[in-house]
Scaffold this motif. Structure first.
Motif, PDB file in Angstrom:
ATOM      1  N   LEU A  33       1.018  -1.219  -0.135  1.00  0.00           N
ATOM      2  CA  LEU A  33      -0.166  -0.148   0.012  1.00  0.00           C
ATOM      3  C   LEU A  33       0.664   1.140  -0.087  1.00  0.00           C
ATOM      4  CD1 LEU A  33      -2.669   1.453   0.302  1.00  0.00           C
ATOM      5  CD2 LEU A  33      -2.512   1.261   2.727  1.00  0.00           C
ATOM      6  N   ALA A  34       1.739   1.414   0.887  1.00  0.00           N
ATOM      7  CA  ALA A  34       2.866   2.587   0.834  1.00  0.00           C
ATOM      8  C   ALA A  34       3.358   2.583  -0.388  1.00  0.00           C
ATOM      9  CB  ALA A  34       3.846   2.228   1.934  1.00  0.00           C
ATOM     10  N   ARG A  35       3.903   1.501  -1.026  1.00  0.00           N
ATOM     11  CA  ARG A  35       4.572   1.458  -2.480  1.00  0.00           C
ATOM     12  C   ARG A  35       3.654   2.219  -3.376  1.00  0.00           C
ATOM     13  NH1 ARG A  35       4.703  -3.745  -4.271  1.00  0.00           N
ATOM     14  NH2 ARG A  35       2.521  -2.947  -5.069  1.00  0.00           N
ATOM     15  N   ASP A  36       2.256   2.002  -3.464  1.00  0.00           N
ATOM     16  CA  ASP A  36       1.320   2.234  -4.455  1.00  0.00           C
ATOM     17  C   ASP A  36       1.182   3.734  -4.121  1.00  0.00           C
ATOM     18  OD1 ASP A  36       1.189  -0.260  -5.526  1.00  0.00           O
ATOM     19  OD2 ASP A  36      -0.699  -0.673  -4.318  1.00  0.00           O
ATOM     20  N   ALA A  37       1.062   4.318  -2.930  1.00  0.00           N
ATOM     21  CA  ALA A  37       0.830   5.606  -2.544  1.00  0.00           C
ATOM     22  C   ALA A  37       1.978   6.458  -3.020  1.00  0.00           C
ATOM     23  CB  ALA A  37       0.396   5.858  -1.213  1.00  0.00           C
ATOM     24  N   ALA A  38       3.106   5.856  -2.721  1.00  0.00           N
ATOM     25  CA  ALA A  38       4.273   6.860  -3.026  1.00  0.00           C
ATOM     26  C   ALA A  38       4.764   6.924  -4.504  1.00  0.00           C
ATOM     27  CB  ALA A  38       5.601   6.082  -2.346  1.00  0.00           C
ATOM     28  N   HIS A  39       4.439   5.688  -5.356  1.00  0.00           N
ATOM     29  CA  HIS A  39       4.751   5.814  -6.491  1.00  0.00           C
ATOM     30  C   HIS A  39       3.616   6.339  -7.535  1.00  0.00           C
ATOM     31  CE1 HIS A  39       7.618   2.533  -6.250  1.00  0.00           C
ATOM     32  NE2 HIS A  39       8.100   3.348  -5.761  1.00  0.00           N
ATOM     33  N   SER A  40       2.381   6.461  -7.110  1.00  0.00           N
ATOM     34  CA  SER A  40       1.328   6.861  -7.859  1.00  0.00           C
ATOM     35  C   SER A  40       0.806   8.246  -7.503  1.00  0.00           C
ATOM     36  CB  SER A  40       0.073   5.834  -7.574  1.00  0.00           C
ATOM     37  OG  SER A  40       0.613   4.728  -8.018  1.00  0.00           O
ATOM     38  N   VAL A  41       0.938   8.758  -6.162  1.00  0.00           N
ATOM     39  CA  VAL A  41       0.537   9.989  -5.656  1.00  0.00           C
ATOM     40  C   VAL A  41       1.787  10.950  -5.381  1.00  0.00           C
ATOM     41  CG1 VAL A  41      -0.680  11.068  -3.904  1.00  0.00           C
ATOM     42  CG2 VAL A  41      -1.356   8.969  -4.612  1.00  0.00           C
ATOM     43  N   ALA A  42       2.464  10.613  -4.559  1.00  0.00           N
ATOM     44  CA  ALA A  42       3.685  11.223  -3.831  1.00  0.00           C
ATOM     45  C   ALA A  42       4.262  10.683  -2.909  1.00  0.00           C
ATOM     46  CB  ALA A  42       3.402  12.674  -3.521  1.00  0.00           C
ATOM     47  N   ARG A  43       5.777  10.756  -2.552  1.00  0.00           N
ATOM     48  CA  ARG A  43       6.225   9.827  -1.538  1.00  0.00           C
ATOM     49  C   ARG A  43       5.430  10.343  -0.234  1.00  0.00           C
ATOM     50  NH1 ARG A  43      12.518   9.802  -1.868  1.00  0.00           N
ATOM     51  NH2 ARG A  43      12.171   8.247   0.092  1.00  0.00           N
ATOM     52  N   PRO A  44       5.189  11.482   0.097  1.00  0.00           N
ATOM     53  CA  PRO A  44       4.800  11.838   1.404  1.00  0.00           C
ATOM     54  C   PRO A  44       3.316  11.202   1.630  1.00  0.00           C
ATOM     55  CG  PRO A  44       5.488  13.854   0.412  1.00  0.00           C
ATOM     56  CD  PRO A  44       5.830  12.675  -0.847  1.00  0.00           C
ATOM     57  N   ALA A  45       2.787  10.684   0.236  1.00  0.00           N
ATOM     58  CA  ALA A  45       1.504  10.115   0.628  1.00  0.00           C
ATOM     59  C   ALA A  45       1.537   8.753   1.329  1.00  0.00           C
ATOM     60  CB  ALA A  45       0.844  10.103  -0.841  1.00  0.00           C
ATOM     61  N   ILE A  73      -9.246  -0.530  -1.218  1.00  0.00           N
ATOM     62  CA  ILE A  73      -9.692   0.857  -1.657  1.00  0.00           C
ATOM     63  C   ILE A  73      -8.530   1.837  -1.957  1.00  0.00           C
ATOM     64  CG2 ILE A  73     -11.138   2.805  -1.064  1.00  0.00           C
ATOM     65  CD1 ILE A  73     -12.916   0.660   0.669  1.00  0.00           C
ATOM     66  N   ALA A  74      -7.825   2.113  -1.027  1.00  0.00           N
ATOM     67  CA  ALA A  74      -6.711   2.882  -1.136  1.00  0.00           C
ATOM     68  C   ALA A  74      -5.645   2.676  -2.111  1.00  0.00           C
ATOM     69  CB  ALA A  74      -5.922   3.133   0.157  1.00  0.00           C
ATOM     70  N   SER A  75      -5.418   1.506  -2.389  1.00  0.00           N
ATOM     71  CA  SER A  75      -4.371   1.048  -3.586  1.00  0.00           C
ATOM     72  C   SER A  75      -5.236   1.541  -4.964  1.00  0.00           C
ATOM     73  CB  SER A  75      -3.930  -0.486  -3.467  1.00  0.00           C
ATOM     74  OG  SER A  75      -3.000  -0.453  -2.523  1.00  0.00           O
ATOM     75  N   GLN A  76      -6.246   0.901  -4.935  1.00  0.00           N
ATOM     76  CA  GLN A  76      -7.106   1.142  -6.152  1.00  0.00           C
ATOM     77  C   GLN A  76      -7.041   2.695  -6.467  1.00  0.00           C
ATOM     78  OE1 GLN A  76     -10.913  -0.761  -5.656  1.00  0.00           O
ATOM     79  NE2 GLN A  76      -9.866  -2.845  -5.918  1.00  0.00           N
ATOM     80  N   LEU A  77      -7.416   3.582  -5.487  1.00  0.00           N
ATOM     81  CA  LEU A  77      -7.529   5.072  -5.779  1.00  0.00           C
ATOM     82  C   LEU A  77      -6.318   5.630  -6.094  1.00  0.00           C
ATOM     83  CD1 LEU A  77      -9.485   7.411  -5.602  1.00  0.00           C
ATOM     84  CD2 LEU A  77      -8.653   7.523  -3.073  1.00  0.00           C
ATOM     85  N   ALA A  78      -5.261   5.107  -5.471  1.00  0.00           N
ATOM     86  CA  ALA A  78      -3.761   5.587  -5.742  1.00  0.00           C
ATOM     87  C   ALA A  78      -3.267   5.173  -7.031  1.00  0.00           C
ATOM     88  CB  ALA A  78      -2.906   5.190  -4.912  1.00  0.00           C
ATOM     89  N   LEU A  79      -3.573   3.853  -7.531  1.00  0.00           N
ATOM     90  CA  LEU A  79      -3.147   3.406  -9.016  1.00  0.00           C
ATOM     91  C   LEU A  79      -3.950   4.239 -10.005  1.00  0.00           C
ATOM     92  CD1 LEU A  79      -2.695  -0.140  -8.080  1.00  0.00           C
ATOM     93  CD2 LEU A  79      -0.959   1.421  -8.692  1.00  0.00           C
ATOM     94  N   ARG A  80      -5.378   4.669  -9.743  1.00  0.00           N
ATOM     95  CA  ARG A  80      -6.059   5.352 -10.849  1.00  0.00           C
ATOM     96  C   ARG A  80      -5.091   6.678 -11.103  1.00  0.00           C
ATOM     97  NH1 ARG A  80     -11.999   6.056  -9.178  1.00  0.00           N
ATOM     98  NH2 ARG A  80     -11.451   5.142  -7.182  1.00  0.00           N
ATOM     99  N   ARG A  81      -4.273   7.018 -10.430  1.00  0.00           N
ATOM    100  CA  ARG A  81      -3.472   8.276 -10.651  1.00  0.00           C
ATOM    101  C   ARG A  81      -2.472   8.215 -11.850  1.00  0.00           C
ATOM    102  NH1 ARG A  81      -3.243  12.797  -7.003  1.00  0.00           N
ATOM    103  NH2 ARG A  81      -5.099  12.915  -5.769  1.00  0.00           N
ATOM    104  N   LEU A  82      -1.985   6.680 -11.890  1.00  0.00           N
ATOM    105  CA  LEU A  82      -0.953   6.505 -12.905  1.00  0.00           C
ATOM    106  C   LEU A  82      -1.561   6.942 -14.302  1.00  0.00           C
ATOM    107  CD1 LEU A  82       0.376   2.854 -11.551  1.00  0.00           C
ATOM    108  CD2 LEU A  82       1.454   5.142 -11.418  1.00  0.00           C
ATOM    109  N   PRO A  83      -0.212   7.287 -15.091  1.00  0.00           N
ATOM    110  CA  PRO A  83      -1.126   7.647 -16.525  1.00  0.00           C
ATOM    111  C   PRO A  83      -1.153   6.510 -17.320  1.00  0.00           C
ATOM    112  CG  PRO A  83       1.413   7.956 -16.093  1.00  0.00           C
ATOM    113  CD  PRO A  83       0.876   7.562 -14.731  1.00  0.00           C
TER     114      PRO A  83
END
Length: 83
Positions: A33-45, A73-83
């Motif tokens: 989850l931390a990886r998905d947020a860091a790579h898809s949103v921003a590291r501080p996410a 839920i959080a991973s899916q939301l974060a991964l939607r930010r990927l291009p």
């Protein structure tokens, strides 16, 4: 690289110190989850996301299923930010 046994031991030690020693921490779920947020949103996410997921899971009952559902839920939301 950190050994997974070290992380499991740390999670156990910290859980005990926080008074939640009975909690089984799904370390790999939290790290993914931390990886998905860091790579898809921003590291501080990463820490913010894991905190919010933990809080949501606790409010739902705190079971392993609650943690997995909130993390999904959080991973899916974060991964939607990927291009």
């Amino acid at each position: 690289m950190t050994d997974s046994a070290d992380l499991d031991a740390w999670a156990s030690e910290l859980s005990e110190a926080l008074g939640i020693g009975e909690l089984v921490v799904p370390v790999s779920v939290v790290l993914d989850l931390a990886r998905d947020a860091a790579h898809s949103v921003a590291r501080p996410a990463a820490p913010l996301t894991t905190f919010l997921v933990g809080f949501a899971a606790a409010r739902r009952g705190g079971t392993a299923a609650d943690i997995a559902a909130a993390a999904a839920i959080a991973s899916q939301l974060a991964l939607r930010r990927l291009p």
